[in-house]
Write a protein that holds these residues in place. Structure first.
Motif, PDB file in Angstrom:
ATOM      1  N   PRO A  51     -35.499   0.795  -2.706  1.00  0.00           N
ATOM      2  CA  PRO A  51     -34.752   0.251  -3.847  1.00  0.00           C
ATOM      3  C   PRO A  51     -35.217  -1.169  -4.174  1.00  0.00           C
ATOM      4  CG  PRO A  51     -33.261   1.221  -2.222  1.00  0.00           C
ATOM      5  CD  PRO A  51     -34.607   1.113  -1.575  1.00  0.00           C
ATOM      6  N   GLU A  52     -35.551  -1.403  -5.416  1.00  0.00           N
ATOM      7  CA  GLU A  52     -35.918  -2.741  -5.876  1.00  0.00           C
ATOM      8  C   GLU A  52     -34.900  -3.166  -6.936  1.00  0.00           C
ATOM      9  OE1 GLU A  52     -39.457  -5.086  -8.317  1.00  0.00           O
ATOM     10  OE2 GLU A  52     -39.921  -3.209  -7.280  1.00  0.00           O
ATOM     11  N   TYR A  53     -34.307  -4.324  -6.721  1.00  0.00           N
ATOM     12  CA  TYR A  53     -33.262  -4.795  -7.619  1.00  0.00           C
ATOM     13  C   TYR A  53     -33.854  -5.763  -8.645  1.00  0.00           C
ATOM     14  CZ  TYR A  53     -30.161  -2.779  -4.143  1.00  0.00           C
ATOM     15  OH  TYR A  53     -29.543  -1.912  -3.290  1.00  0.00           O
ATOM     16  N   ARG A  54     -33.601  -5.464  -9.930  1.00  0.00           N
ATOM     17  CA  ARG A  54     -34.002  -6.350 -11.028  1.00  0.00           C
ATOM     18  C   ARG A  54     -32.790  -6.543 -11.943  1.00  0.00           C
ATOM     19  NH1 ARG A  54     -39.562  -6.205 -12.691  1.00  0.00           N
ATOM     20  NH2 ARG A  54     -40.849  -6.099 -10.802  1.00  0.00           N
ATOM     21  N   PRO A  55     -31.798  -7.295 -11.486  1.00  0.00           N
ATOM     22  CA  PRO A  55     -30.603  -7.468 -12.318  1.00  0.00           C
ATOM     23  C   PRO A  55     -30.851  -8.422 -13.478  1.00  0.00           C
ATOM     24  CG  PRO A  55     -30.442  -8.830 -10.366  1.00  0.00           C
ATOM     25  CD  PRO A  55     -31.708  -8.021 -10.212  1.00  0.00           C
ATOM     26  N   GLY A  56     -29.936  -8.376 -14.436  1.00  0.00           N
ATOM     27  CA  GLY A  56     -29.977  -9.330 -15.536  1.00  0.00           C
ATOM     28  C   GLY A  56     -29.877  -8.676 -16.892  1.00  0.00           C
ATOM     29  N   ALA A  57     -29.215  -9.393 -17.810  1.00  0.00           N
ATOM     30  CA  ALA A  57     -29.131  -8.988 -19.217  1.00  0.00           C
ATOM     31  C   ALA A  57     -28.581  -7.588 -19.394  1.00  0.00           C
ATOM     32  CB  ALA A  57     -30.487  -9.121 -19.904  1.00  0.00           C
ATOM     33  N   ASN A  58     -27.495  -7.291 -18.672  1.00  0.00           N
ATOM     34  CA  ASN A  58     -26.853  -5.980 -18.818  1.00  0.00           C
ATOM     35  C   ASN A  58     -27.828  -4.833 -18.585  1.00  0.00           C
ATOM     36  OD1 ASN A  58     -24.069  -5.756 -19.132  1.00  0.00           O
ATOM     37  ND2 ASN A  58     -24.140  -6.492 -21.224  1.00  0.00           N
ATOM     38  N   THR A  59     -28.586  -4.922 -17.520  1.00  0.00           N
ATOM     39  CA  THR A  59     -29.554  -3.920 -17.043  1.00  0.00           C
ATOM     40  C   THR A  59     -30.862  -3.890 -17.835  1.00  0.00           C
ATOM     41  OG1 THR A  59     -28.863  -1.946 -18.321  1.00  0.00           O
ATOM     42  CG2 THR A  59     -27.615  -2.443 -16.308  1.00  0.00           C
TER      43      THR A  59
END
Length: 288
Positions: free
Chosen positions: A31-39
């Motif tokens: 799993p790689e998390y790239r959060p931000g700007a409402n997905t």
């Protein structure tokens, strides 16, 4: 790729499935998390990835159904730039109040709201839950005010008494219901919530037969991913979700697994997108 921060039932769902798929494929699925700007940030990364089945997007409904209507300069078109693989699970939403001071049932909440126009407020942390609140008040003709707390702060707002009711994922509020701090008045989806026996749906309790709204989790690949790869991904995820230990774990946290074929999933997304885009236009709903 996961386009939101780690933590919570959706993350647990994705990590569990990643673990089981890694075992099936005999290679790590990280799993790689790239959060931000409402997905949007994480989704853009997948859209730009090679269409070889090695980069996948696990995300929630708003990424593909409501973001196109909420962001005029969205850099991707979900139906053009993503290949739907399968629905993974539902995260049902519930309308909840404080157990010690809140209404005893949905009818009492509606009556209270009608008696106090403009003075009753609610919160909802996700885009879909906020739109569910908009749908609820429009269909019943209620003048209630959204307090747009972010994420878990919506729960804090109800705990502190700053809001009158909360619309949130069953998985989020279930611990507070079990501890006696919250009371569930209704499920917003078309079916009762398995982890909340005895709680009616809004459709039943408010006599709104077509009321049906819930958050869902889906799996996507970049567009132009070969159909045979999409088909294999679908077969594998369906088999993983059918495992008794997976279903038991998901249901224990208030997540309800369900799959659809790529074609069914595509048609479902188009229907959902049309419904929510119309509500967004009619209500003037905007992201706070």
């Amino acid at each position: 790729m996961i386009p939101f921060p780690p933590g919570g039932p959706t993350d647990i769902t994705i990590r569990l499935l990643a673990q089981k798929l890694s075992e099936r494929w005999s290679q790590p699925l990280v799993p790689e998390y790239r959060p931000g700007a409402n997905t949007i940030i994480g989704t853009e990364a997948v859209v730009k990835s090679a269409a070889d089945g090695h980069t996948l997007l696990f995300t929630v409904d708003s990424t593909v159904t409501t973001n196109p209507s909420l962001y005029a300069k969205l850099s991707y078109d979900p139906m053009r730039d993503l290949a739907p693989v399968t629905l993974v699970a539902w995260t049902p939403l519930a309308i909840v109040v404080k157990a010690d001071t809140g209404p005893k049932n949905l009818a009492e909440l509606i009556q209270f709201a009608r008696a106090n126009p403009g003075k009753v407020n609610f919160s909802a942390g996700s885009i879909t839950s906020r739109l569910t609140g908009e749908l609820f008040k429009r269909q019943l003709g209620l003048d209630v005010v959204l307090i747009p707390y972010a994420g878990a702060r919506a729960v804090e707002g109800l705990l502190s008494g700053d809001i009158n009711f909360l619309i949130a994922a069953a998985s989020t509020v279930l611990p507070f219901i079990k501890s006696g701090r919250f009371r569930a008045l209704a499920a917003t989806g078309g079916q009762p919530i398995r982890s909340m026996p005895g709680v009616p749906t809004v459709a039943e309790a408010a006599r709104l037969p077509d009321f049906d709204s819930a958050v869902w989790i889906g799996l996507f690949a970049p567009a132009r991913t070969p159909t045979e790869i999409v088909a294999q991904l679908h077969r594998d995820i369906v088999q993983v979700i059918a495992l008794p230990e997976v279903r038991e774990r998901l249901e224990s946290i208030g997540v309800e697994p369900e799959t659809k074929s790529p074609a069914e999933f595509s048609a479902f997304i188009r229907k959902e997108t049309a419904f929510w885009s119309q509500l967004i236009r009619q209500s003037g709903f905007r992201v706070e």
